[in-house]
Design an enzyme around this catalytic site. Structure first.
Site: not given
Ligand code: PRP
Length: 174
Positions: A97-98, A101, A150, A163
């Protein structure tokens, strides 16, 4: 007026931490086969860099979820947009994961993957925002704990932009 970006984690600091995570993960798996599962889209750069630092016994697959629309706050719903191609039964799976949150996405993915009977299931997340956590979830490897701001860059977007930045920045939109 343009968006204001302030660097939170420099490119050099990111790369040094990814190096260290690679060493740690390699040591922990001790040459066993490992399937990296990147969570699209945000993990694409982290997965690319981390995978280059791991031993050769690595396979790669992706899932795509979405909980954020085009904006900055979670909708509270996790959608699976792309499932795995590979059957993970009996495999060592490391979810990549990146950012974690609220923990909603990871909680959902852990449930989804654990019922498929992997040999092991662990998580590496480049970033974690402990203050934002709503859903308690385990993260075996964390790159950096960051404040509840953010952030964009190194895979993370705001409305699909930023990105490609090679560093992590705090974004104050225009
Ligand atoms: C982001 C990130 C995680 C998730 C974390 O993905 O890559 O997967 O949100 O947030 P959380 O802990 O509140 O669930 P996003 O849905 O924005 O998609 P992306 O990676 O394509 O930008």
């Amino acid at each position: 007026m343009a968006d204001v970006l302030s660097t939170l984690i420099s490119e050099a600091d990111l790369q040094a931490r990814v190096d260290a995570l690679g060493v740690q993960i390699d040591a922990d798996y001790g040459g066993e086969e490992l399937l990296l599962v990147g969570v699209l889209k945000g993990s694409f750069l982290f997965l690319a860099d981390l995978s280059k630092r791991l031993g050769t016994n690595v396979s790669i697959d992706f899932v795509q979820t979405s909980s954020y629309g085009g904006g900055k706050s979670s909708s509270g719903v996790v959608q699976i947009r792309k499932d795995l191609d590979i059957n993970i039964e009996g495999k060592n799976v490391l979810l990549v994961e990146d950012i974690v949150d609220t923990g909603l996405t990871l909680t959902h993915l852990r449930e989804l993957l654990s019922v498929r009977k992997p040999k092991s299931l662990k998580v590496v997340s480049l970033l974690s925002k402990p203050e934002a956590r709503v859903h308690k979830t385990q993260i075996e490897y964390v790159g950096f704990e960051i404040p509840n701001a953010f952030v964009v860059g190194y895979g993370l977007d705001y409305a699909e932009r930023y990105r490609n930045l090679p560093y992590i920045a705090i974004l104050q939109p225009e």
